[in-house]
Design an enzyme around this catalytic site. Structure first.
Site, PDB file in Angstrom:
ATOM      1  N   SER A  24       0.838  -1.193   0.000  1.00 48.62           N
ATOM      2  CA  SER A  24       0.000   0.000   0.000  1.00 48.62           C
ATOM      3  C   SER A  24       0.874   1.244   0.000  1.00 48.62           C
ATOM      4  CB  SER A  24      -0.902   0.016   1.235  1.00 48.62           C
ATOM      5  OG  SER A  24      -1.472   1.298   1.370  1.00 48.62           O
ATOM      6  N   HIS A  47      -1.191  -1.232  -4.262  1.00 45.46           N
ATOM      7  CA  HIS A  47      -2.471  -0.876  -3.632  1.00 45.46           C
ATOM      8  C   HIS A  47      -2.530   0.641  -3.422  1.00 45.46           C
ATOM      9  CE1 HIS A  47      -5.995  -1.838  -1.077  1.00 45.46           C
ATOM     10  NE2 HIS A  47      -5.563  -0.879  -0.259  1.00 45.46           N
ATOM     11  N   ASP A  49      -4.669   3.720  -2.026  1.00 45.14           N
ATOM     12  CA  ASP A  49      -5.769   4.079  -1.133  1.00 45.14           C
ATOM     13  C   ASP A  49      -6.278   5.476  -1.460  1.00 45.14           C
ATOM     14  OD1 ASP A  49      -6.061   1.819   0.704  1.00 45.14           O
ATOM     15  OD2 ASP A  49      -3.996   2.287   1.292  1.00 45.14           O
ATOM     16  N   MET A  51      -8.861   8.282  -0.443  1.00 45.09           N
ATOM     17  CA  MET A  51      -9.690   8.693   0.700  1.00 45.09           C
ATOM     18  C   MET A  51     -10.190  10.106   0.472  1.00 45.09           C
ATOM     19  SD  MET A  51      -7.405   7.326   3.863  1.00 45.09           S
ATOM     20  CE  MET A  51      -6.629   5.699   3.868  1.00 45.09           C
ATOM     21  N   HIS A  80      -8.260   1.189  -4.062  1.00 49.76           N
ATOM     22  CA  HIS A  80      -9.193   0.972  -2.956  1.00 49.76           C
ATOM     23  C   HIS A  80      -9.861   2.307  -2.658  1.00 49.76           C
ATOM     24  CE1 HIS A  80      -9.577  -0.061   1.647  1.00 49.76           C
ATOM     25  NE2 HIS A  80     -10.743   0.044   1.049  1.00 49.76           N
ATOM     26  N   MET A  82     -12.001   4.558  -0.691  1.00 49.97           N
ATOM     27  CA  MET A  82     -12.675   4.815   0.590  1.00 49.97           C
ATOM     28  C   MET A  82     -13.341   6.178   0.462  1.00 49.97           C
ATOM     29  SD  MET A  82      -9.669   3.273   2.952  1.00 49.97           S
ATOM     30  CE  MET A  82      -8.533   3.418   1.585  1.00 49.97           C
ATOM     31  N   MET A 151     -11.853  -5.688   5.467  1.00 50.05           N
ATOM     32  CA  MET A 151     -10.987  -4.768   6.210  1.00 50.05           C
ATOM     33  C   MET A 151     -10.647  -5.392   7.565  1.00 50.05           C
ATOM     34  SD  MET A 151     -10.400  -2.184   4.262  1.00 50.05           S
ATOM     35  CE  MET A 151      -9.393  -1.347   5.485  1.00 50.05           C
ATOM     36  N   GLY A 156      -8.928   4.155   7.026  1.00 56.61           N
ATOM     37  CA  GLY A 156      -8.601   5.574   7.181  1.00 56.61           C
ATOM     38  C   GLY A 156      -7.123   5.849   7.373  1.00 56.61           C
ATOM     39  N   PHE A 157      -6.421   4.915   8.003  1.00 56.99           N
ATOM     40  CA  PHE A 157      -5.016   5.179   8.326  1.00 56.99           C
ATOM     41  C   PHE A 157      -4.183   3.908   8.222  1.00 56.99           C
ATOM     42  CE2 PHE A 157      -7.783   8.052  10.581  1.00 56.99           C
ATOM     43  CZ  PHE A 157      -7.263   9.291  10.229  1.00 56.99           C
ATOM     44  N   GLY A 158      -2.917   4.089   7.864  1.00 58.32           N
ATOM     45  CA  GLY A 158      -1.976   2.980   7.900  1.00 58.32           C
ATOM     46  C   GLY A 158      -1.450   2.798   9.315  1.00 58.32           C
ATOM     47  N   GLY A 159      -0.776   1.686   9.524  1.00 60.09           N
ATOM     48  CA  GLY A 159      -0.075   1.469  10.787  1.00 60.09           C
ATOM     49  C   GLY A 159      -0.945   1.123  11.979  1.00 60.09           C
ATOM     50  N   ASP A 189      -6.880  -6.293   4.367  1.00 63.69           N
ATOM     51  CA  ASP A 189      -6.210  -4.983   4.344  1.00 63.69           C
ATOM     52  C   ASP A 189      -6.282  -4.371   5.736  1.00 63.69           C
ATOM     53  OD1 ASP A 189      -5.214  -2.481   3.746  1.00 63.69           O
ATOM     54  OD2 ASP A 189      -6.909  -1.875   2.488  1.00 63.69           O
ATOM     55  N   GLY A 190      -5.098  -4.117   6.306  1.00 60.70           N
ATOM     56  CA  GLY A 190      -5.014  -3.454   7.595  1.00 60.70           C
ATOM     57  C   GLY A 190      -4.267  -4.281   8.615  1.00 60.70           C
ATOM     58  N   GLY A 191      -3.096  -3.800   9.003  1.00 63.22           N
ATOM     59  CA  GLY A 191      -2.326  -4.485  10.035  1.00 63.22           C
ATOM     60  C   GLY A 191      -1.735  -5.814   9.598  1.00 63.22           C
ATOM     61  N   GLY A 211       1.023  -2.167   4.087  1.00 61.19           N
ATOM     62  CA  GLY A 211       1.564  -0.818   3.956  1.00 61.19           C
ATOM     63  C   GLY A 211       2.818  -0.664   4.781  1.00 61.19           C
ATOM     64  N   SER A 212       2.645  -0.474   6.076  1.00 63.88           N
ATOM     65  CA  SER A 212       3.808  -0.237   6.936  1.00 63.88           C
ATOM     66  C   SER A 212       4.764  -1.427   6.968  1.00 63.88           C
ATOM     67  CB  SER A 212       3.353   0.149   8.346  1.00 63.88           C
ATOM     68  OG  SER A 212       2.300  -0.665   8.780  1.00 63.88           O
TER      69      SER A 212
HETATM   70  C1  DX5 Z   1      -6.255   1.675   5.603  1.00 68.03           C
HETATM   71  C2  DX5 Z   1      -5.855   1.384   4.196  1.00 68.03           C
HETATM   72  C3  DX5 Z   1      -4.766   0.402   4.102  1.00 68.03           C
HETATM   73  C4  DX5 Z   1      -3.485   0.830   4.755  1.00 68.03           C
HETATM   74  C5  DX5 Z   1      -2.870  -0.394   5.348  1.00 68.03           C
HETATM   75  O1  DX5 Z   1      -7.487   2.303   5.642  1.00 68.03           O
HETATM   76  O2  DX5 Z   1      -6.939   0.910   3.430  1.00 68.03           O
HETATM   77  O3  DX5 Z   1      -4.532  -0.013   2.755  1.00 68.03           O
HETATM   78  O4  DX5 Z   1      -2.560   1.403   3.875  1.00 68.03           O
HETATM   79  O5  DX5 Z   1      -1.733  -0.021   6.043  1.00 68.03           O
HETATM   80  P1  DX5 Z   1      -1.043  -1.020   7.083  1.00 68.03           P
HETATM   81  O6  DX5 Z   1      -0.614  -2.220   6.314  1.00 68.03           O
HETATM   82  O7  DX5 Z   1       0.084  -0.227   7.628  1.00 68.03           O
HETATM   83  O8  DX5 Z   1      -2.087  -1.352   8.116  1.00 68.03           O
HETATM   84 ZN    ZN Z   2      -6.473  -0.056   1.463  1.00 67.38          ZN
END
Ligand code: DX5
Ligand code: ZN
Length: 244
Positions: A24, A47, A49, A51, A80, A82, A151, A156-159, A189-191, A211-212
């Site tokens: 991501s 990927h 994102d 938003m 993706h 959002m 999800m 909304g946020f990475g990490g 997707d997420g964590g 992502g992270s």
């Molecule tokens: C969150 C995004 C994800 C995000 C995942 O809303 O849709 O794609 O980038 O980031 P990580 O892998 O760090 O959770």
């Molecule tokens: Zn995403």
């Protein structure tokens, strides 16, 4: 997807075992997106994102950036969305060069019509479910989709920390895919990281957004390879994949 066209049985097995890793770019340096895309060239998809600060409390990028990114990389783009009103905007992301477009069912006015429009324009159609959205009401829609995104954080946020309370939903979704004999990809997707990807693969996911865990690594390309190897090793032992 890696397949062996000469041998249909092996092709099926290869399809079952293959795990796709989608870094991501939300965790990348937005001022250097072309370089950041190159840094993960072995990835299956990139990927992206999108938003809008309405569907989620964050704002990222839109159609013009996707157009530029599509020109800057050979890796296919997995957008993706959002955003509110995906019925209106999603087709523009296909035209901008996305090979897969995911809309959220919570925001779509007419998900079947939208999925058909995305496919008709030549991209893979995908639908996302927030953590509080169950899969069961959408069982009959699955044949309309190329991918279902579960999800594993609130979007909304990475990490953010992986929500392991989503694992039963991943399992139930994989069962529905098998029950209907669909070749639908199941994305999480997420964590997703080295410490959570095996639980996702064991539950039935086969496309992993990270992502992270990728862009936070010293060597992002190596992180992609390592995550894929972990996911494929787990899938090879998983009951959902062995049943075939
Ligand atoms: C969150 C995004 C994800 C995000 C995942 O809303 O849709 O794609 O980038 O980031 P990580 O892998 O760090 O959770
Ligand atoms: Zn995403």
């Amino acid at each position: 997807m890696r397949t062996d066209a000469a041998n249909p049985r092996r092709a099926w097995q290869a399809w079952v075992m293959a795990a796709q890793i989608n870094p991501s770019i939300l965790s990348a340096d937005f001022a250097r997106l072309a370089d950041e895309a190159k840094a993960v060239e072995g990835a299956d998809w990139l990927h992206v994102d999108v938003m809008d600060n309405h569907f989620v409390p964050n704002l990222t990028l839109g159609v013009p950036v996707v157009e530029s990114l599509a020109r800057a990389t050979d890796t296919p783009l997995d957008c993706h969305l959002m955003i509110e009103a995906p019925d209106r905007w999603a087709p523009q992301y296909v035209e901008a060069g996305a090979s897969s477009v995911t809309f959220h069912v919570e925001a779509a006015a007419a998900p079947v019509r939208l999925a058909r429009e995305i496919r008709a324009k030549g991209a893979r159609a995908s639908m996302a479910l927030n953590p509080a959205t169950p899969i069961e009401p959408y069982e009959d829609l699955l044949p309309e989709l190329d991918m279902l995104l579960i999800m594993t954080v609130e979007p909304g946020f990475g990490g953010q920390a992986f929500l392991d309370i989503m694992l039963p939903k991943i399992r139930r979704t994989r069962e529905l895919i098998s029950k209907h004999g669909l070749q639908l990809w199941l994305q999480v997707d997420g964590g997703v990281s080295a410490s959570t990807i095996e639980r996702c693969a064991d539950a039935g996911a086969d496309v992993f957004v990270a992502g992270s865990a990728v862009y936070g690594a010293e060597d992002p390309a190596e992180a992609v390879r390592a995550l894929r190897a972990q996911a494929e090793a787990t899938t090879a032992r998983a009951s959902w994949a062995c049943a075939h």
